[in-house]
Design an enzyme around this catalytic site. Structure first.
Site, PDB file in Angstrom:
ATOM      1  N   ASN A  35       1.804  -3.955   7.964  1.00 53.39           N
ATOM      2  CA  ASN A  35       2.795  -4.385   6.985  1.00 53.39           C
ATOM      3  C   ASN A  35       3.592  -3.188   6.467  1.00 53.39           C
ATOM      4  O   ASN A  35       4.760  -3.315   6.108  1.00 53.39           O
ATOM      5  CB  ASN A  35       2.111  -5.108   5.824  1.00 53.39           C
ATOM      6  CG  ASN A  35       1.653  -6.505   6.212  1.00 53.39           C
ATOM      7  OD1 ASN A  35       2.271  -7.171   7.030  1.00 53.39           O
ATOM      8  ND2 ASN A  35       0.549  -6.943   5.642  1.00 53.39           N
ATOM      9  N   HIS A  59      -1.019   6.776   5.696  1.00 50.59           N
ATOM     10  CA  HIS A  59       0.309   6.448   6.220  1.00 50.59           C
ATOM     11  C   HIS A  59       1.199   7.670   6.030  1.00 50.59           C
ATOM     12  O   HIS A  59       1.332   8.176   4.903  1.00 50.59           O
ATOM     13  CB  HIS A  59       0.929   5.267   5.484  1.00 50.59           C
ATOM     14  CG  HIS A  59       0.077   4.029   5.489  1.00 50.59           C
ATOM     15  ND1 HIS A  59      -0.056   3.223   6.595  1.00 50.59           N
ATOM     16  CD2 HIS A  59      -0.685   3.476   4.515  1.00 50.59           C
ATOM     17  CE1 HIS A  59      -0.864   2.210   6.297  1.00 50.59           C
ATOM     18  NE2 HIS A  59      -1.266   2.344   5.050  1.00 50.59           N
ATOM     19  N   ALA A 102       0.792  -1.226   0.000  1.00 50.23           N
ATOM     20  CA  ALA A 102       0.000   0.000   0.000  1.00 50.23           C
ATOM     21  C   ALA A 102       0.826   1.280   0.000  1.00 50.23           C
ATOM     22  O   ALA A 102       0.257   2.362   0.084  1.00 50.23           O
ATOM     23  CB  ALA A 102      -0.928  -0.005   1.208  1.00 50.23           C
TER      24      ALA A 102
END
Length: 251
Positions: A172, A202, A111
């Site tokens: 992850n 993020h 991602a």
């Protein structure tokens, strides 16, 4: 390149169906390994032994436990393995088993992007002095069995190793950053539950001899599994294409 997909959930099923449909030139699906009660319609289902024996590449899309149970067998047999559940590599024993060969391990960054600059920075004068990763997801995804908080709540903060182990379905990205910098215990990470969040965000910040960096990514969550970003299976397909030598296509 013969490909087997381990797992057939929000990531694995998208990957498997795209491969079965010829979406990645040079890569052919031989089957899916899964543990669900019902087989996915229209996809060939094989067992682990058949995947290890027949695939040039096994693509792991099944989570930390499945990776730990299956990956060492793939590597010991000399196969190539594409890992999506990078957070599982906080386990030093698993990491050692996968590093022992003779098979090769490839990591899918899933991602996020921007890890190339962190890898480069890690080679310069000892690497970044400080790296932080803040992941914000919808409270309903992180706290499915609890009442929604009134506002953003930091659920945990710690080293990348601690956070990845505590939130295996959500970090992850943290593990990918730690592996890019090569410093598990220097990377600090935080997980935030936000009742107003509609995107998974993020924010990666790093500072060191090479400069200061801020990488911010906001992904739409998967409709099927909100803790997974919708883009992740397509990052996996891009990684499979790179390994298969598929040419880049300009549309």
């Amino acid at each position: 390149m013969k490909v087997a997909v381990l797992g057939c959930g929000a990531i694995g099923e998208v990957v498997a169906r795209a491969l079965a449909g010829g979406a990645v030139p040079g890569a052919d699906l031989i089957g899916v390994v899964h543990r669900d009660p019902a087989d996915p319609p229209g996809l060939p289902v094989i067992d682990t032994a058949a995947a290890v024996r027949g695939a040039d590449l096994v693509v792991e899309c099944a989570g930390h436990a499945a990776l730990a149970a299956t990956a060492p067998e793939v590597i010991a047999a000399g196969g190539d393995l594409l890992v999506v559940s990078i957070g599982a590599l906080t386990d030093d024993d698993l990491l050692a088993a996968l590093s022992a060969g003779p098979g090769r391990v490839h990591l899918c960054t899933g991602a996020i992007g921007g890890l190339d600059v962190l890898r480069a920075a890690a080679l310069m004068d000892g690497g970044p002095e400080r790296v932080t990763v803040t992941t914000t997801k919808a409270a309903s995804a992180l706290l499915p069995d609890r009442p929604a908080p009134d506002g953003p709540v930091e659920l945990f903060r710690g080293t990348a190793r601690e956070v990845a182990a505590r939130f295996p379905r959500s970090t992850n990205v943290v593990a990918a950053v730690a592996l890019a910098t090569g410093r598990w215990d220097v990377v600090e990470a935080a997980v935030v539950a936000d009742p107003a969040a509609t995107l998974t965000r993020h924010v990666i910040e790093a500072t060191g001899p090479s400069g200061d960096y801020r990488i911010e990514i906001a992904n739409r969550p998967s409709e099927r599994t909100p803790t997974t970003s919708a883009i992740t299976p397509y990052a996996v397909l891009r990684a499979v294409g790179d390994l298969a030598g598929a040419p880049a296509v300009l549309r």
